[in-house]
Design an enzyme around this catalytic site. Sequence first.
Site, PDB file in Angstrom:
ATOM      1  N   LYS A   1     -12.610 -23.793 -33.978  1.00 21.03           N
ATOM      2  CA  LYS A   1     -11.931 -25.095 -33.605  1.00 21.03           C
ATOM      3  C   LYS A   1     -12.755 -26.518 -34.136  1.00 21.03           C
ATOM      4  CE  LYS A   1      -9.121 -22.993 -31.838  1.00 21.03           C
ATOM      5  NZ  LYS A   1      -9.188 -21.879 -30.719  1.00 21.03           N
TER       6      LYS A   1
ATOM      7  N   GLU B   1     -11.599 -34.424 -25.352  1.00 17.83           N
ATOM      8  CA  GLU B   1     -10.722 -34.888 -25.850  1.00 17.83           C
ATOM      9  C   GLU B   1      -9.648 -35.646 -24.677  1.00 17.83           C
ATOM     10  OE1 GLU B   1      -7.833 -31.748 -27.240  1.00 17.83           O
ATOM     11  OE2 GLU B   1      -9.212 -31.625 -29.090  1.00 17.83           O
TER      12      GLU B   1
ATOM     13  N   HIS C   1      -0.808 -19.246 -20.871  1.00 15.38           N
ATOM     14  CA  HIS C   1      -0.809 -19.218 -22.140  1.00 15.38           C
ATOM     15  C   HIS C   1      -0.184 -18.345 -22.725  1.00 15.38           C
ATOM     16  CE1 HIS C   1      -3.638 -22.412 -21.596  1.00 15.38           C
ATOM     17  NE2 HIS C   1      -4.269 -21.939 -20.627  1.00 15.38           N
TER      18      HIS C   1
ATOM     19  N   ARG D   1      -0.884 -15.986 -39.098  1.00 16.68           N
ATOM     20  CA  ARG D   1      -0.222 -14.557 -39.009  1.00 16.68           C
ATOM     21  C   ARG D   1       1.195 -14.977 -38.925  1.00 16.68           C
ATOM     22  NH1 ARG D   1      -2.195 -15.983 -33.761  1.00 16.68           N
ATOM     23  NH2 ARG D   1      -0.347 -16.261 -32.650  1.00 16.68           N
TER      24      ARG D   1
HETATM   25  C1  MV4 Z   1      -4.755 -29.652 -24.348  1.00 18.42           C
HETATM   26  C2  MV4 Z   1      -3.790 -29.999 -23.373  1.00 18.42           C
HETATM   27  C3  MV4 Z   1      -3.841 -31.542 -22.908  1.00 18.42           C
HETATM   28  N1  MV4 Z   1      -4.384 -32.264 -23.734  1.00 18.42           N
HETATM   29  N2  MV4 Z   1      -5.427 -30.538 -25.054  1.00 18.42           N
HETATM   30  C4  MV4 Z   1      -4.346 -24.967 -23.860  1.00 18.42           C
HETATM   31  C5  MV4 Z   1      -5.046 -24.172 -24.791  1.00 18.42           C
HETATM   32  C6  MV4 Z   1      -5.383 -24.846 -25.895  1.00 18.42           C
HETATM   33  N3  MV4 Z   1      -4.791 -23.837 -27.053  1.00 18.42           N
HETATM   34  C7  MV4 Z   1      -5.074 -26.006 -26.036  1.00 18.42           C
HETATM   35  N4  MV4 Z   1      -4.474 -26.296 -24.540  1.00 18.42           N
HETATM   36  C8  MV4 Z   1      -3.981 -27.314 -24.136  1.00 18.42           C
HETATM   37  N5  MV4 Z   1      -4.901 -28.508 -24.881  1.00 18.42           N
HETATM   38  C9  MV4 Z   1      -5.495 -32.042 -24.817  1.00 18.42           C
HETATM   39  N6  MV4 Z   1      -6.340 -32.744 -25.161  1.00 18.42           N
HETATM   40  C10 MV4 Z   1      -3.205 -29.253 -22.708  1.00 18.42           C
HETATM   41  C11 MV4 Z   1      -3.296 -27.775 -23.077  1.00 18.42           C
HETATM   42  C12 MV4 Z   1      -2.218 -26.933 -22.420  1.00 18.42           C
HETATM   43  C13 MV4 Z   1      -1.407 -26.258 -23.164  1.00 18.42           C
HETATM   44  C14 MV4 Z   1      -1.209 -26.263 -24.815  1.00 18.42           C
HETATM   45  C15 MV4 Z   1      -0.189 -25.648 -25.242  1.00 18.42           C
HETATM   46  C16 MV4 Z   1       0.490 -24.890 -24.860  1.00 18.42           C
HETATM   47  C17 MV4 Z   1       0.534 -24.423 -23.346  1.00 18.42           C
HETATM   48  C18 MV4 Z   1      -0.553 -25.187 -22.802  1.00 18.42           C
HETATM   49  C19 MV4 Z   1      -0.612 -24.996 -21.351  1.00 18.42           C
HETATM   50  C20 MV4 Z   1      -1.615 -25.867 -20.563  1.00 18.42           C
HETATM   51  C21 MV4 Z   1      -2.636 -26.604 -21.121  1.00 18.42           C
END
Ligand code: MV4
Length: 526
Positions: free
Chosen positions: A134, A218, A253, A310
């Site tokens: 990441k 972040e 997720h 993928r």
């Molecule tokens: C975030 C966010 C809000 N702000 N980053 C969740 C898992 C990871 N892949 C990234 N995620 C998130 N990052 C910032 N700066 C909210 C999420 C997030 C989310 C992102 C994509 C799809 C579903 C989600 C569910 C909860 C939180």
Amino acid sequence: MSPDRTPRRPMTPAATKPPFRKVLVANRGEIAVRIIRGLHEAGIRSVAVYSDADRTALHVRFAHEAYHLGPPEPRASYLDIGKIVGIAKECGAEAIHPGYGFLAENAAFARACAEAGIVFIGPPPAAMESLGDKVRARAMMIEAGVPVVPGTPPLSADAAEVVARAREIGFPVLIKAAAGGGGKGMRVVRSEKEIPSLLAQARGEAATAFGDDTVFLEKFIQRPRHVEVQVLADAHGSVIHLGERECSIQRRHQKLIEESPSPVVDAETRARIGELAVRAVRAAGYVNAGTVEFLRDEDGSFYFMEVNARLQVEHPVTEMVTGVDLVQAMLRVAAGEPLTMTQDDVHMRGHAIECRIIAEDPKRNFTPAPGTIRGLRPPAGPGVRYDDGSSAGYTIPMFYDPLVAKLICWGRTRREAIARTARALDELRIDGLTTSVPFHRKVMRHRAFIEGDLHTGFLAEHPELLDVDDDPWLDEIAVVAAAVAHFRRTEARSKDGESGAGGGAGGRAGRPASNWKRAGRGGWRG
Ligand code: MV4
């Protein structure tokens, strides 16, 4: 080596010269079936592998050859690199398609294939590795001019410095684990005084989950949408994008519904984020099909999140709106062929929605509910695609992902796609399993969904969607009710001295009538 199973299956007449002669599919379930279909259409001989739990699975029955891997546990079967590469070598497969999950994003597997002289149908291992980290990926994107969420490099142990960094970004901020994934080690910090305790929690969780307590900050994006761009890159430097998918309807997720296009992306925005996605994969030296994930802020800003190296579960919505067969494209790119289309050849037409049919109980927090499929009636008709990997009599194993099928429906407009999805869901019957189907039926009728008012907190904001009725089997009930009504009428008439039900079947109605008598009085199981 002779196959453990050799289903009788003739070769399909291919439209063009096959890119390979024989390909092994290192996966199971619906995605293995999807890839095998693609192989057959390309005129390629297909090789399936299977565990003890999948002896009767559809991917085994569809393939030209099938080889047994071992016990059901993934480590002893679909994750066994040595065994899979060994089978590919012995049976003469020139390439391996990994599908998604299992070994799909495993750089060591891609390297093992190369060492054995077998083509891995996916990105180069080095690109996979640099994108998998990441912090490295974030730095690479900043370098390439792809916007990332305002944030920091990995944090030091100095609490005062963390406070200063958080102030610069502005609250709320999000603590994320560098090794992160699936939301583990994430904490939302709303004020300065919460920093020490939440920082300790996030570090602790990251250390336990990933063996690495590195975290960074972040800006916290509130009510974001998950919008991802499909890209296709060949080995000759051409990269195109195939538009976006919106995947905001998810829970813990796990995506549940995906669509293309996103209701909030217009042509101009598509061109902009498409260009960003192309830039992102170029920076990583990526080749083959991939997905660039963005978060979309409520103000319309897009931020790079990660690259999925993928073929994704939700790839069919892109196929339905672009007409591009992603599995065919992956095979040709892996064989070294150049892309045959340019960005100007990509046109999105209409709208597609995918519902993941999962053997889970939405009423019980979406806990897996494996079981045996007793009866199955897939939906069909115009604009309907049903991708599955099982048939009646098959027991969904408890060892793997409980995704049993995907329903993908196309319409000229989003409203038409919703209507079609609702209609197809009403036709679909999976008897014997508790699935997400009743949940999907309810979502297709939900006002906020119909209006396209989506974000990653959609299900948390609409908990009524999780409170679904059991699948009512209304048509089955109607058939039984009609039969009982008919029996009662017949019985009433015979009491009046009339002769049976009349008509041709009437003379032979003695035995069924007595069965229905039992049904009418005590019920089948009474
Ligand atoms: C975030 C966010 C809000 N702000 N980053 C969740 C898992 C990871 N892949 C990234 N995620 C998130 N990052 C910032 N700066 C909210 C999420 C997030 C989310 C992102 C994509 C799809 C579903 C989600 C569910 C909860 C939180």
